[in-house]
Design a protein around this motif. Sequence first.
Motif: not given
Length: 445
Positions: A301-304, A337-343
């Motif tokens: 997820c982080l790489d993407g 990934s949605n959580l990371l985008r939100n952050a």
Amino acid sequence: MNRLFLRFSILVMLSISVATIAVYVVIRSFFGDPLEEVAQQQAAGQVFLLTQYVDQAGPDEWLVRLNKIREITHSKLELISLQSALLQVAAEKKAQFMRGDVVIDIAGKSFYRRVDLHGQRYIGSDEEVLHAQELPIDVIPVIRTEVLRYIIVAFCLLIPIAIWSSAHWRGLQALEKVADEFGEGHLKIRAQTRESDSIHPLAQRMNQMAARIEGLLDAQKNLLHSVSHELRTPIARLEFGLELLRNAASDPKLETRAAAMEADLLELNALVTELLSLSKLDQQPALKLSEFVVADCLRACLDGLQHELSGFKLDTLFLDEVGCMTGDQRLLARAVSNLLRNAGKYASGHIALTLTKNDDGDIIIMLDDDGPGIPAQEREQIFNAFYRLDRSRDRATGGFGLGLAITHKAIQAHGGRISVEDSPMGGARFVVCLPATPEAVAGTT
């Protein structure tokens, strides 16, 4: 034993106990203590000898006859002073005692009676009291009989209550099971009862409510799905026409306008994709279960999102003890990934992703940021579709208010839960709790 019958039993026993006490108090208030009446009947022989034999003697024969009674009776008869007797007689019986009546002492199995009120038996007899002890007084069998009587009454009440409550309890358990399954998303489930059942009207109302909810949800899903698919065709035509326009245009202003239109189309296309994803999750998707390493899924997820998160300080802590879990790796990766985008939208410059396990063996994923945080009153609502903290809905902030809704449904599909807390970094902390093996996944493949 069902809880309904247990509660009824406790209520009946308490009611009978209160009724017993109330009956005793009322009878004692109006007619005297019934136990004392029993004791008087049991001591009637000794009282009869005293009143009909000893008291009938003349002044010189009273003590003689009393001594004869002492020889033939098993009771102990003795003379005590009036002052000593007054100390032993109960306060509420002293007036009766002073009138010369027989006063029963149930606990002491004895009675008191003044020898004489006027000193006519012998000299000083008005200052002496006859104390009869070891009388055949025993009220315990009477009390046991009354207790047994009330126990029989209680059982006669509880047996029909048990039969009645058993049928109710089975019906309530059936309704509880239907409600649980309906709450888990099985919208076709209905309560099955007979017309003779006492809970049949309730079951009918519940079925009507379930049918109404199912109809509304189906209509919503169908509308969402249909609109999403219908938007695909005009979007495709617009994209084709825009491409033709771009190839034929030479005016810079027209090219700028075309670029803006293309951005609008991309945004609309992304919205349709999110709507379709949400619609699929609402329809209880079949999860493609497999065993995978959770830490590797998070790293992917982080790489993407490396480009989107390139401007942030990113801290990660993945404990090796977490290991593997069974679930839909693609769907879980979408949620994270949605959580990371939100952050990435709200963090000021620092994001932290942590992977641990709790004492129950559940997998815990925590995402912290140093942004403005989320107000406590809105932490439940942010997981609703189209809900956004930023009400402007402009392109600068991006998003449609669907990312967290999709994340929430994806976590629920795995039997997990997600919550929002205050982060030690000053912003928000999203906490995802997942079972290592999903306990209830509908339609798995």
